[in-house]
Scaffold this motif. Structure first.
Motif, short mmCIF file in Angstrom:
data_model
loop_
_atom_site.label_atom_id
_atom_site.label_comp_id
_atom_site.label_asym_id
_atom_site.label_seq_id
_atom_site.Cartn_x
_atom_site.Cartn_y
_atom_site.Cartn_z
N LYS A 140 -8.20 41.81 12.33
CA LYS A 140 -6.95 41.10 12.00
C LYS A 140 -5.77 42.08 11.90
O LYS A 140 -4.66 41.80 12.35
N LEU A 141 -6.01 43.25 11.30
CA LEU A 141 -4.95 44.25 11.17
C LEU A 141 -4.55 44.78 12.54
O LEU A 141 -3.38 45.09 12.77
N TRP A 142 -5.51 44.92 13.44
CA TRP A 142 -5.18 45.34 14.81
C TRP A 142 -4.27 44.31 15.50
O TRP A 142 -3.46 44.67 16.35
N GLU A 143 -4.43 43.03 15.14
CA GLU A 143 -3.67 41.96 15.79
C GLU A 143 -2.22 41.91 15.31
O GLU A 143 -1.31 41.62 16.09
N GLY A 144 -2.00 42.15 14.00
CA GLY A 144 -0.65 42.04 13.46
C GLY A 144 -0.68 41.93 11.95
O GLY A 144 -1.65 42.34 11.30
N ASP A 145 0.37 41.36 11.37
CA ASP A 145 0.46 41.24 9.91
C ASP A 145 -0.70 40.41 9.37
O ASP A 145 -1.01 39.32 9.89
N TRP A 153 -12.05 44.34 -1.13
CA TRP A 153 -10.70 44.85 -0.90
C TRP A 153 -9.70 43.71 -1.03
O TRP A 153 -9.98 42.58 -0.66
N LYS A 154 -8.53 44.06 -1.58
CA LYS A 154 -7.42 43.12 -1.67
C LYS A 154 -6.14 43.89 -1.34
O LYS A 154 -5.93 44.99 -1.85
N PHE A 155 -5.30 43.31 -0.46
CA PHE A 155 -4.02 43.94 -0.19
C PHE A 155 -3.05 42.88 0.34
O PHE A 155 -3.45 41.91 0.96
N PRO A 156 -1.74 43.07 0.07
CA PRO A 156 -0.74 42.13 0.60
C PRO A 156 -0.52 42.35 2.08
O PRO A 156 -1.16 43.19 2.71
N LEU A 157 0.43 41.60 2.63
CA LEU A 157 0.68 41.61 4.06
C LEU A 157 0.85 43.05 4.58
O LEU A 157 1.64 43.83 4.04
N ALA A 158 0.06 43.37 5.59
CA ALA A 158 0.10 44.71 6.19
C ALA A 158 -0.38 44.60 7.63
O ALA A 158 -0.88 43.55 8.05
N THR A 159 -0.24 45.70 8.36
CA THR A 159 -0.73 45.72 9.73
C THR A 159 -1.21 47.11 10.09
O THR A 159 -0.93 48.08 9.38
N SER A 160 -1.92 47.21 11.18
CA SER A 160 -2.37 48.51 11.69
C SER A 160 -1.21 49.20 12.39
O SER A 160 -0.58 48.62 13.26
#
Length: 357
Positions: A140-145, A153-160
């Motif tokens: 999902k991170l590779w795709e975008g936000d 693990w828990k984290f807010p909106l992020a991307t690769s």
């Protein structure tokens, strides 16, 4: 059937300089590249000199500067040791720095010795749950936000950052031996890394059956690839097996130490546990090792490889990292390139011609 080689820097004595270890790996990688191997795999391990690879991405980026054709894979990243955002970013950057040659292999992890130091002492069997959470998150991170609210693990909106060079992303491989992992991996679009370890040839078909059942159970997923690895040594003379078997036995006793926490590790060098303490003593019978592992003259190795081909294995991987002397590692690659690989290339061409006709 294609061929790969598994290589990692390894030291079994403090007398061996790191420069020698590094140069040996580079020599073998170049030989594999020039010889037509499809992939090179390298592992992640920590605090142990017998597998020097605290970050396989670094090793693969370095090897990419010295090779032209090899696909470069992690076999394997240890899921509990990573954060999803860091893993997504580091792997994507590696993909760019290797010019799109990265193969992303991941696993739950193996050595309890490492888990006691890298994962707070959790039982290594629990690593599979980390793997099942981190792989979808990385994709999902590779795709975008993407925001993640999981168990580990828990984290807010992020991307690769960056995104991978390969689109939509590098091929994902999952190390699997039990049916549940095969099923989960294939349902999630991953290919399979597996090994019959030191078990008899029948184990090859057992693993193959697990793979093909999972593939049949998920017709909605494009067929993934199936890699299998064994310790490998090819030699000129029929009596060459003695040295290969002895090194395999000695390495196996060090491996048992790390798996079971059954011995001491001095300054990164694990002691080999006594024979009396090993599990599965039949795996330490010299004749069983000679028969079960990929040890043999070129003709003997070809016969053993036909079993893997018949089981539907797409890629056979030469496991060369078990303290095999450097000259034997080189000779194994030389003989494999010269006398083994052409046989299977010819068989593949024959099948293509037959299918075309």
């Amino acid at each position: 059937m294609k061929f790969a080689v598994s290589l990692t820097m390894e030291r079994f004595s403090p007398e061996v300089p790191m420069a020698t270890v590094k140069n040996n790996l580079l020599t073998l990688a170049r030989m594999a590249d020039e010889g037509g191997f499809e992939m090179l795999w390298t592992a992640e391990h920590h605090t142990i000199e017998c597998t020097i690879s605290p970050n396989p991405f670094q090793t693969l980026v370095w090897l990419a500067q010295h090779t032209k054709h090899l696909r470069l894979g992690t076999s394997t990243l240890v899921a509990p040791y990573w954060d999803p955002i860091r893993l997504a970013g580091e792997s994507a950057l590696c993909d760019h720095l290797t010019n799109g040659r990265l193969e992303f292999g991941i696993a739950r992890g193996s050595y309890q010795y490492e888990f006691d130091r890298m994962a707070g002492g959790m039982p290594q069997q629990e690593g599979v749950a980390y793997m099942k959470e981190i792989v979808p998150a990385v994709r999902k991170l590779w795709e975008g936000d993407y925001a993640h609210d999981g168990h580990y693990w828990k984290f807010p909106l992020a991307t690769s950052v960056p995104k991978p060079l390969q689109r939509p992303h590098p091929r994902i491989w999952v190390a699997a031996r039990d049916p549940g992992t095969f099923d989960w991996a294939i349902a999630n679009g991953a290919s399979i890394l597996s090994t019959p370890l030191s078990a008899p040839a029948a184990e090859i078909q057992v693993l193959s059956d697990k793979f093909h059942k999972a593939v049949a159970d998920h017709p909605e997923v494009p067929r993934p690839r199936f890699m299998m690895q064994r310790r490998t040594c090819v030699y000129d003379r029929p009596d060459g097996w003695e040295k290969a078997v002895q090194h395999s036995m000695d390495y196996g006793r060090a491996f048992e130490n790390l798996m079971q926490n059954a011995g001491t590790v001095q300054n990164g060098f694990p002691e080999a546990v006594p024979y009396e303490a090993v599990k599965g003593k039949e795996n330490y019978n010299p004749e069983n090792i000679r028969k079960n592992l990929m040890f043999g003259t070129p003709d003997e190795v070809i016969e053993k490889l036909l079993v893997f081909e018949a089981a539907g294995v797409d890629q056979y991987c030469l496991g060369l990292t078990f303290n095999l002397p450097f000259e034997l590692q080189k000779r194994t690659i030389e003989l494999f390139v010269k006398e083994v690989m052409p046989v299977f290339a010819a068989r593949e061409n024959d099948r293509k011609r037959a299918a075309g006709g």
